[in-house]
Scaffold this active site. Sequence first.
Site, PDB file in Angstrom:
ATOM      1  N   HIS A 140     -69.035 -99.052  44.317  1.00 54.77           N
ATOM      2  CA  HIS A 140     -69.477-100.240  44.070  1.00 54.77           C
ATOM      3  C   HIS A 140     -70.849-100.530  44.267  1.00 54.77           C
ATOM      4  CE1 HIS A 140     -69.253-104.737  42.921  1.00 54.77           C
ATOM      5  NE2 HIS A 140     -68.078-104.326  42.452  1.00 54.77           N
ATOM      6  N   HIS A 141     -71.318-101.344  43.029  1.00 50.76           N
ATOM      7  CA  HIS A 141     -72.851-101.553  43.012  1.00 50.76           C
ATOM      8  C   HIS A 141     -73.324-102.573  44.200  1.00 50.76           C
ATOM      9  CE1 HIS A 141     -76.132-101.000  40.626  1.00 50.76           C
ATOM     10  NE2 HIS A 141     -75.708-100.996  39.324  1.00 50.76           N
ATOM     11  N   ALA A 142     -72.374-103.421  44.897  1.00 43.51           N
ATOM     12  CA  ALA A 142     -72.661-104.368  46.036  1.00 43.51           C
ATOM     13  C   ALA A 142     -72.889-103.437  47.096  1.00 43.51           C
ATOM     14  CB  ALA A 142     -71.458-105.155  45.960  1.00 43.51           C
ATOM     15  N   MET A 181     -81.661-100.093  41.163  1.00 43.95           N
ATOM     16  CA  MET A 181     -80.249-100.544  41.869  1.00 43.95           C
ATOM     17  C   MET A 181     -79.595-101.207  41.069  1.00 43.95           C
ATOM     18  SD  MET A 181     -81.222-101.777  45.800  1.00 43.95           S
ATOM     19  CE  MET A 181     -79.335-101.900  45.720  1.00 43.95           C
TER      20      MET A 181
END
Lengths: 472, 472
Positions: free
Chosen positions: A135-137, A357
Amino acid sequence: MKRLTALDMGFILLERRNQPLHVAYLNLLRPPANAPPDFAKTLVARLRSYASPLPPFNQRLEHRLGKGFWVEDPEFDIEQHVIHLALPRPGTMQQLLSMVSRMHASHLDRAYPLWRTYIVEGLEGGLIATYSKVHHAVADGVAGTRLTLRSMSTNPTDILPPPWAVPPQGRRERSGGLLATPVEGVVKLASRFGGAFEHVPSVFNELRQSRRERLEGNLDYVAGNGAPASILNQPISASRRYLARSYPLARIKAASRTLGCTANDIMLAMCSHALRRYLIDLGELPKQPLIAGVPMSTRRDRSDVGNQISFLLANLGTHLADPAERLRVIRASVEHSKRRFASMKPGAILGYAAVQMAPGLLSMLFAPKRGGLAFNLVVSNVPGPRSPLYWQGCAVEGMFPVSVLADGMALNITASSRADALDFGILACRRTLPRVDALMDYLGDGLEEIERLARLTIAIGKPVELAVAVDD
Amino acid sequence: MKRLTALDMGFILLERRNQPLHVAYLNLLRPPANAPPDFAKTLVARLRSYASPLPPFNQRLEHRLGKGFWVEDPEFDIEQHVIHLALPRPGTMQQLLSMVSRMHASHLDRAYPLWRTYIVEGLEGGLIATYSKVHHAVADGVAGTRLTLRSMSTNPTDILPPPWAVPPQGRRERSGGLLATPVEGVVKLASRFGGAFEHVPSVFNELRQSRRERLEGNLDYVAGNGAPASILNQPISASRRYLARSYPLARIKAASRTLGCTANDIMLAMCSHALRRYLIDLGELPKQPLIAGVPMSTRRDRSDVGNQISFLLANLGTHLADPAERLRVIRASVEHSKRRFASMKPGAILGYAAVQMAPGLLSMLFAPKRGGLAFNLVVSNVPGPRSPLYWQGCAVEGMFPVSVLADGMALNITASSRADALDFGILACRRTLPRVDALMDYLGDGLEEIERLARLTIAIGKPVELAVAVDD
């Protein structure tokens, strides 16, 4: 227990049914020549034996009093994260890509640590594929690449721990977690959002500047032109089409040398050709050139990559039929952007972090409110390994990035360099963009077009006119 | 273009990240003895040749002015809906169930018609599996079963169109779409929600009545006891575990004859035994008995199934160690419920529709607000085909229902009868319920326990005391 940064929380909150915010890699692996028939099964068992991952891979999201925290999962279950799949025979690349398209469309379960690796057997020619999403988080493409690379070796017989079991390395990583520096940078960035626009860092100022110039009629043809409405900029569905293909880096480098531009310019020219042809096929080519948002490294040495990367707006010149003209426009717009960003110092790290990011976040922040498009799509070129690498004893024959789409941006083209190849990954909304498979073929045609241009340059004994009136 | 009914819209609006609202069947198929190695591939190609489905399979959801409509998809693409998969070797049932667990956890894309069929090859013993899901807003389990059955034949050489290409049959279906009657019923039901409670149909009155009796201290031991707090009634994750196993119908029927109860009572007793053992293993057995919500047919002939089915609250007697006692309690509570519902006439169709179509909706409407549990889980027994059937030339060796979980109800047990077998499907939240695989084994143990009871009955020459003081 660690509080989620504002940016990480943003990725959680901005995720939608049709907009999952994970990034992934599709890797192609060639097992050793003497591999037994159950090689994949043994590999899966070995990977699952690393059942106690290190942070962030052992942490899951918890909400307390309306805030998000990363909390170690007391019931970590490796079988939720390492999945063994197979392709039906004959196991073509197309079948694999269909499978990856479906996998990339499905959300990670927030009750578990937000990553998963699939090992796929049954490819034609005895290859194995891995599709690894995070996940990008939790991590960005860069951190993901770094971790992946640290689980690889130049030595075929080296079996290193998989990414989730790679111990932290280096002072920076030890001091604040694997992703400390870029995350901290972006937190500062994110914390400024909603406040005075004067304080946003240069990358955003640049985008804002471009828009202002356009609104005020100062039509700086290179970078301030704004992006035209296009079929790429529509609401997206939850389904994806993923395409992957490698092109020889040698061809791209040869052309760039001959034509006096960078490999990145060639990559953009390939994309430009492909997009132009694709949109002509559909009768959807805008009269104005498409604008690509391009995260780009501007570092001049091999030091830390964290502070010399910026975000460029590249005019793809898709309105021009002549390939030399198109390459000239691309090169000019990139040079223009680079000059603007050349002096970027403290802001640069923020720009780097925000963009590398968070392509998804960026796209969303600048998503097409009718008439206000900063760019039509993100085109990215991620630097990868320079030597042939091995993973779990297998030769790495492909490292294809699988990026993120945001609502209103139905296409992403990301390439990753690997030893002697450039691995292209195209991610598209399955519903919005019909017959998108052609795009990948057209990339190859684009490279051939560039090579014809290079041959012409050699034949006539002088460069085709690519120079632009720039002062550096 | 057709406006979504209130109920269908409810399924759209109530769907959550951790609560997908589709229902499915996992079918096991034995290809003909002379099937070539590429049988599955040919099957997929044949299924994809039915590329112009009939309503509702060609309709997708569109929102206009805040309202939902079913609109024919002008770009219907069969490849989005018929997917070819394979299991890695050796292709065990456990591998298949892991795959189904993952597939059932992933959402259907609302940009497309809301159904999908997967054909899975590579099972041990040459079997093929299909996993077919449809959104609850499109069809319910009953309609799904009906359509599936109409694509099957008692003749091995009959190749009928797949469910999405089965033409409408019969007056009712022609007049208002495949699902007209139950849907209309439930729409009336749904349209009354939020209004005066006096007008809700009997099935809901019954639930309300049970609760009132409990609150007023009238602890009707059979059905009005309310459900205890339990580990089953917790928030759920987005991940699932699915278990499937067949038990011989002959064993269940023999036991029911000997013990003087229905096959459904035996099924409930199996569930009771399994749940008791499972909860004891976890140290989580509530002192009060678990209550199951049981959709149940009360029809006495073979006429239309649409109006003699009701929803019972069954006391599972999980607090009792003695199997005879437990069976007595189950039987008594079921009889009590049946008597209450016996006279249900116009309301019954609504109850039938609400429950059979909408276990998920029901669970949600009566979801556990702390202390207000009407039942702990839904246990369902769906009548299926009475003869051995064939589909696409394959013998059907399993038709396992895959139902729905609602937040707060982490377990569902649904069985479907098929010729000489009862096919059990257990769906659980992967995170909430640990080691749930044991439940399926315990179902078998529960059947053996019942059979011991039956043998005892025969041995002592008279029924074990199962009678209850009921007046019918």
